[in-house]
Design a protein around this motif. Structure first.
Motif, PDB file in Angstrom:
ATOM      1  N   ALA A  83      87.475   6.336  41.109  1.00  0.00           N
ATOM      2  CA  ALA A  83      87.048   5.148  40.362  1.00  0.00           C
ATOM      3  C   ALA A  83      86.852   5.485  38.888  1.00  0.00           C
ATOM      4  O   ALA A  83      87.227   4.698  38.005  1.00  0.00           O
ATOM      5  CB  ALA A  83      85.751   4.604  40.947  1.00  0.00           C
ATOM      6  N   LYS A  84      86.290   6.655  38.605  1.00  0.00           N
ATOM      7  CA  LYS A  84      86.081   7.077  37.220  1.00  0.00           C
ATOM      8  C   LYS A  84      87.412   7.224  36.492  1.00  0.00           C
ATOM      9  O   LYS A  84      87.551   6.811  35.327  1.00  0.00           O
ATOM     10  CB  LYS A  84      85.307   8.395  37.184  1.00  0.00           C
ATOM     11  CG  LYS A  84      85.018   8.908  35.779  1.00  0.00           C
ATOM     12  CD  LYS A  84      84.258  10.213  35.814  1.00  0.00           C
ATOM     13  CE  LYS A  84      83.880  10.673  34.412  1.00  0.00           C
ATOM     14  NZ  LYS A  84      85.038  10.823  33.510  1.00  0.00           N
ATOM     15  N   THR A  85      88.395   7.790  37.160  1.00  0.00           N
ATOM     16  CA  THR A  85      89.711   7.951  36.540  1.00  0.00           C
ATOM     17  C   THR A  85      90.321   6.597  36.184  1.00  0.00           C
ATOM     18  O   THR A  85      90.858   6.408  35.080  1.00  0.00           O
ATOM     19  CB  THR A  85      90.661   8.702  37.493  1.00  0.00           C
ATOM     20  OG1 THR A  85      90.105  10.001  37.786  1.00  0.00           O
ATOM     21  CG2 THR A  85      92.035   8.864  36.875  1.00  0.00           C
ATOM     22  N   SER A  86      90.219   5.642  37.100  1.00  0.00           N
ATOM     23  CA  SER A  86      90.777   4.303  36.852  1.00  0.00           C
ATOM     24  C   SER A  86      90.018   3.594  35.738  1.00  0.00           C
ATOM     25  O   SER A  86      90.628   2.958  34.864  1.00  0.00           O
ATOM     26  CB  SER A  86      90.711   3.463  38.133  1.00  0.00           C
ATOM     27  OG  SER A  86      91.485   4.039  39.161  1.00  0.00           O
ATOM     28  N   MET A  87      88.698   3.695  35.745  1.00  0.00           N
ATOM     29  CA  MET A  87      87.890   3.024  34.731  1.00  0.00           C
ATOM     30  C   MET A  87      88.093   3.648  33.348  1.00  0.00           C
ATOM     31  O   MET A  87      88.145   2.933  32.337  1.00  0.00           O
ATOM     32  CB  MET A  87      86.419   3.066  35.129  1.00  0.00           C
ATOM     33  CG  MET A  87      86.089   2.300  36.400  1.00  0.00           C
ATOM     34  SD  MET A  87      86.203   0.520  36.207  1.00  0.00           S
ATOM     35  CE  MET A  87      84.627   0.164  35.451  1.00  0.00           C
ATOM     36  N   ASP A  88      88.209   4.977  33.289  1.00  0.00           N
ATOM     37  CA  ASP A  88      88.461   5.635  32.006  1.00  0.00           C
ATOM     38  C   ASP A  88      89.797   5.187  31.421  1.00  0.00           C
ATOM     39  O   ASP A  88      89.929   5.008  30.199  1.00  0.00           O
ATOM     40  CB  ASP A  88      88.447   7.154  32.176  1.00  0.00           C
ATOM     41  CG  ASP A  88      87.045   7.699  32.391  1.00  0.00           C
ATOM     42  OD1 ASP A  88      86.079   6.949  32.128  1.00  0.00           O
ATOM     43  OD2 ASP A  88      86.913   8.857  32.837  1.00  0.00           O
ATOM     44  N   ARG A  89      90.787   5.021  32.291  1.00  0.00           N
ATOM     45  CA  ARG A  89      92.097   4.542  31.825  1.00  0.00           C
ATOM     46  C   ARG A  89      91.984   3.134  31.254  1.00  0.00           C
ATOM     47  O   ARG A  89      92.591   2.809  30.222  1.00  0.00           O
ATOM     48  CB  ARG A  89      93.064   4.604  33.014  1.00  0.00           C
ATOM     49  CG  ARG A  89      94.268   3.699  32.970  1.00  0.00           C
ATOM     50  CD  ARG A  89      95.282   4.065  31.890  1.00  0.00           C
ATOM     51  NE  ARG A  89      96.451   3.225  31.999  1.00  0.00           N
ATOM     52  CZ  ARG A  89      96.514   1.965  31.610  1.00  0.00           C
ATOM     53  NH1 ARG A  89      95.438   1.386  31.109  1.00  0.00           N
ATOM     54  NH2 ARG A  89      97.633   1.272  31.728  1.00  0.00           N
ATOM     55  N   LYS A  90      91.202   2.267  31.891  1.00  0.00           N
ATOM     56  CA  LYS A  90      91.071   0.884  31.437  1.00  0.00           C
ATOM     57  C   LYS A  90      90.256   0.769  30.153  1.00  0.00           C
ATOM     58  O   LYS A  90      90.384  -0.227  29.428  1.00  0.00           O
ATOM     59  CB  LYS A  90      90.420   0.028  32.530  1.00  0.00           C
ATOM     60  CG  LYS A  90      91.301  -0.170  33.759  1.00  0.00           C
ATOM     61  CD  LYS A  90      92.554  -0.971  33.412  1.00  0.00           C
ATOM     62  CE  LYS A  90      93.436  -1.171  34.623  1.00  0.00           C
ATOM     63  NZ  LYS A  90      94.625  -2.018  34.315  1.00  0.00           N
ATOM     64  N   LYS A  91      89.412   1.755  29.874  1.00  0.00           N
ATOM     65  CA  LYS A  91      88.635   1.724  28.634  1.00  0.00           C
ATOM     66  C   LYS A  91      89.520   1.920  27.417  1.00  0.00           C
ATOM     67  O   LYS A  91      89.115   1.566  26.302  1.00  0.00           O
ATOM     68  CB  LYS A  91      87.544   2.800  28.674  1.00  0.00           C
ATOM     69  CG  LYS A  91      86.433   2.503  29.673  1.00  0.00           C
ATOM     70  CD  LYS A  91      85.466   3.646  29.790  1.00  0.00           C
ATOM     71  CE  LYS A  91      84.429   3.382  30.879  1.00  0.00           C
ATOM     72  NZ  LYS A  91      83.523   4.547  31.082  1.00  0.00           N
ATOM     73  N   HIS A  92      90.702   2.471  27.617  1.00  0.00           N
ATOM     74  CA  HIS A  92      91.667   2.659  26.530  1.00  0.00           C
ATOM     75  C   HIS A  92      92.747   1.589  26.617  1.00  0.00           C
ATOM     76  O   HIS A  92      93.941   1.870  26.566  1.00  0.00           O
ATOM     77  CB  HIS A  92      92.281   4.062  26.586  1.00  0.00           C
ATOM     78  CG  HIS A  92      91.309   5.167  26.298  1.00  0.00           C
ATOM     79  ND1 HIS A  92      90.520   5.725  27.267  1.00  0.00           N
ATOM     80  CD2 HIS A  92      90.972   5.779  25.137  1.00  0.00           C
ATOM     81  CE1 HIS A  92      89.751   6.657  26.718  1.00  0.00           C
ATOM     82  NE2 HIS A  92      90.005   6.711  25.430  1.00  0.00           N
ATOM     83  N   SER A  93      92.310   0.353  26.774  1.00  0.00           N
ATOM     84  CA  SER A  93      93.233  -0.772  26.872  1.00  0.00           C
ATOM     85  C   SER A  93      92.517  -2.038  26.414  1.00  0.00           C
ATOM     86  O   SER A  93      91.296  -2.152  26.520  1.00  0.00           O
ATOM     87  CB  SER A  93      93.728  -0.940  28.317  1.00  0.00           C
ATOM     88  OG  SER A  93      94.489  -2.116  28.463  1.00  0.00           O
ATOM     89  N   LEU A  94      93.281  -2.985  25.889  1.00  0.00           N
ATOM     90  CA  LEU A  94      92.749  -4.277  25.463  1.00  0.00           C
ATOM     91  C   LEU A  94      93.116  -5.366  26.467  1.00  0.00           C
ATOM     92  O   LEU A  94      93.309  -6.525  26.109  1.00  0.00           O
ATOM     93  CB  LEU A  94      93.282  -4.638  24.075  1.00  0.00           C
ATOM     94  CG  LEU A  94      92.938  -3.670  22.939  1.00  0.00           C
ATOM     95  CD1 LEU A  94      93.594  -4.114  21.647  1.00  0.00           C
ATOM     96  CD2 LEU A  94      91.428  -3.556  22.757  1.00  0.00           C
ATOM     97  N   GLU A  95      93.204  -4.971  27.739  1.00  0.00           N
ATOM     98  CA  GLU A  95      93.639  -5.910  28.768  1.00  0.00           C
ATOM     99  C   GLU A  95      92.712  -7.115  28.878  1.00  0.00           C
ATOM    100  O   GLU A  95      93.178  -8.261  28.970  1.00  0.00           O
ATOM    101  CB  GLU A  95      93.710  -5.197  30.120  1.00  0.00           C
ATOM    102  CG  GLU A  95      94.184  -6.087  31.260  1.00  0.00           C
ATOM    103  CD  GLU A  95      94.234  -5.352  32.581  1.00  0.00           C
ATOM    104  OE1 GLU A  95      94.685  -5.963  33.574  1.00  0.00           O
ATOM    105  OE2 GLU A  95      93.833  -4.173  32.628  1.00  0.00           O
ATOM    106  N   SER A  96      91.400  -6.899  28.855  1.00  0.00           N
ATOM    107  CA  SER A  96      90.466  -8.015  29.025  1.00  0.00           C
ATOM    108  C   SER A  96      90.601  -9.023  27.886  1.00  0.00           C
ATOM    109  O   SER A  96      90.607 -10.241  28.117  1.00  0.00           O
ATOM    110  CB  SER A  96      89.030  -7.496  29.114  1.00  0.00           C
ATOM    111  OG  SER A  96      88.677  -6.772  27.945  1.00  0.00           O
ATOM    112  N   GLN A  97      90.730  -8.529  26.647  1.00  0.00           N
ATOM    113  CA  GLN A  97      90.888  -9.444  25.512  1.00  0.00           C
ATOM    114  C   GLN A  97      92.209 -10.198  25.595  1.00  0.00           C
ATOM    115  O   GLN A  97      92.261 -11.408  25.324  1.00  0.00           O
ATOM    116  CB  GLN A  97      90.806  -8.670  24.190  1.00  0.00           C
ATOM    117  CG  GLN A  97      89.436  -8.081  23.889  1.00  0.00           C
ATOM    118  CD  GLN A  97      89.256  -6.681  24.450  1.00  0.00           C
ATOM    119  OE1 GLN A  97      89.917  -6.310  25.423  1.00  0.00           O
ATOM    120  NE2 GLN A  97      88.381  -5.906  23.838  1.00  0.00           N
TER     121      GLN A  97
END
Length: 505
Positions: free
Chosen positions: A373-387
């Motif tokens: 889960a940490k690996t997936s979440m860390d990857r998403k922190k380097h993305s502007l997907e939510s915006q």
């Protein structure tokens, strides 16, 4: 079932009048199959005094315009002559808007104290059934779209339970949580408002001058990584909206899923201190631990129900649709001051989506669920997907109207395995009108997905609230127990890891 407007206003409204148009994102929640309510389930340490709660709601809540206004359709009209007007609307051309119309509120119409049948049914089941039945009904459009249900029934979770039901068009979860807390006071000091945790994202600016080139090279690399991840995530989001569906599992909705079907709810509470202990051991964040527990619970449920070899998990696509708030929180103190000044503090809905892959499979080390889960979440922190997903929904609103935007959201959520949301509550114990709170478990009804997991922290507790369509998970209590068992196994693995590390030292 979609909400039907109460009435029609066919006169022109000047800019100076108090009536306000619903924001496009709020208006979207009135579309068919996207009629969503927020349910704040609250457990109390003492039986509820109905009159004192009514007085508190009257003095605090009704000061907010959105809780004391109707949502009424305003139609553009065509004048046939000076005396006659045509009041009709063709929804295809967006001829009508919904507006907030201030009204006089009778608190007795909103506070509901049902007479529950005194039978041999387990009290926990009695309360769960009542909350479940709320998912099949709507708040009458002839009054502001909220109500407060008081269940003075002792359960294994609390001495009494209440359900605060609010239509999602009033605001998003974070805004509503801050507003709700403005009606509470800390138990230790009845004059003090509760506070939400504040997380600082400031970074030190003290850098050695001779390392400036390395710093800018690192920044350039992070920018390239951010751009690449965002492009990939947006393309996957578009593919999900068009055709990319998760693999069929017990949690996946079937074709023809009806979002208005009866939903069932269950909540399980664990120690927040233990969650933080797991976080420290794995060098992760609380959200990583929450996602790890969710993955472990789903895996445990599937393997227990189907057994090894009966369901092929290799190559299975399972994703969580994580709802991300994009508006900075005002703070409970600021909201309370704005309420006293009779200023609207809830400004519609502002959230995006992040699609996170789930690891559904047996693992010898329970901590692996948290690491993955940490690996997936860390990857998403380097993305502007939510915006990007937020602005994509706004683009759909402009191009295809409310129906198109609602269809996009419904399509994405129905193509994924589950929806996940995390709301931060106060760190200290709080009370309302002298009633100390035991727990708070927010959730939703009418959301177009088969299973939804809400997580909310309060004092030293963290509560998982699981909402499922009645036809998706037949044994919901067992799934709730799987969350507790998975949490315990991960906690024990973290303790064992700590003992092992101490021995090695």
């Amino acid at each position: 079932m979609s909400l039907k407007p109460l009435g029609i206003i066919s006169k022109n409204l000047d800019e100076g009048e108090e009536a306000m148009i619903l924001s496009p994102s709020s208006r979207m929640f009135h579309e068919p199959n996207y009629n969503v309510y927020v349910l704040a389930i609250m457990g109390w340490k003492v039986p509820i005094n109905v009159d004192s709660i009514k007085t508190e709601l009257q003095s605090k809540m009704l000061k907010h315009p959105r809780f004391s206004s109707l949502q009424t359709m305003y139609l553009k009209h065509v004048a046939n002559d000076s005396n006659n007007f045509k009041t009709g609307m063709d929804e295809s051309d967006g001829g009508g808007n919904m507006r907030w119309i201030p009204t006089t509120v009778n608190i007795d119409d909103h506070v509901i104290v049902p007479q529950l049948a005194d039978n041999n049914m387990d009290k926990d089941e009695l309360v769960e059934d009542y909350i479940s039945n709320l998912s099949t009904t709507d708040v009458d459009m002839s009054k502001p779209l909220w109500d407060f249900h008081i269940l003075n029934v002792k359960t294994s979770h609390a001495e009494a339970t209440s359900v605060f039901r609010i239509h999602h068009s009033i605001g998003d979860g974070v805004a509503l949580m801050s507003f709700l807390l403005s009606c509470f006071r800390t138990t230790s000091d009845p004059t003090c408002l509760p506070k939400l945790p504040v997380f600082s994202s400031s970074k030190t600016k003290n850098r050695k001058k001779n390392l400036w080139h390395q710093y800018y090279l690192v920044k350039l690399w992070f920018f390239i990584q951010l751009l690449f991840n965002t492009i990939v995530d947006v393309l996957l989001f578009i593919a999900t909206a068009l055709f990319l569906k998760d693999s069929q599992t017990p949690f996946t909705t079937t074709q023809g899923f009806n979002a208005s079907a009866r939903q069932r709810y269950i909540y399980r509470t664990v120690s927040l201190d233990d969650i933080k202990f797991i976080k420290d051991v794995t060098n992760a964040k609380v959200n990583d631990v929450v996602l790890g527990i969710t993955q472990a619970a789903l895996s445990r449920y599937i393997h227990r129900r189907y057994g090894k070899g009966k369901l092929c998990l290799e190559g299975m696509r399972c994703r969580a649709n994580v709802i991300v708030n994009l508006r900075p929180a005002l703070g409970v103190q600021a909201i309370a001051e704005m309420i006293e000044k009779n200023v609207a503090v809830i400004q519609g809905n502002c959230f995006g989506f992040v699609l996170i892959p789930l690891s559904i499979g047996q693992s010898e080390n329970p901590l692996d669920y948290v690491y993955e889960a940490k690996t997936s979440m860390d990857r998403k922190k380097h993305s502007l997907e939510s915006q990007c997903t937020f602005y994509a929904s706004q683009l759909f609103l402009n191009l295809f109207g409310f129906k198109g935007a609602a269809k996009l959201t419904q399509r994405v959520t129905s193509q994924t395995t589950l929806a996940l949301s995390n709301v931060i509550g106060p760190r200290e114990e709080i009370s309302c009108a002298g009633h100390p709170l035991e727990f708070v478990a927010p959730t939703c009804s009418g959301y177009p997905t088969g299973i939804m997991v809400h997580v909310c922290s309060y004092a030293n507790k963290l509560t998982f609230t699981i909402a499922v369509d009645e036809g998706v998970i037949p044994d919901l209590k067992q799934l709730g127990d799987d969350f507790i068992q998975s949490f315990m196994l991960i906690k024990e693995a973290a303790a064992h890891h700590t003992k092992l590390a101490t021995k090695l030292d």
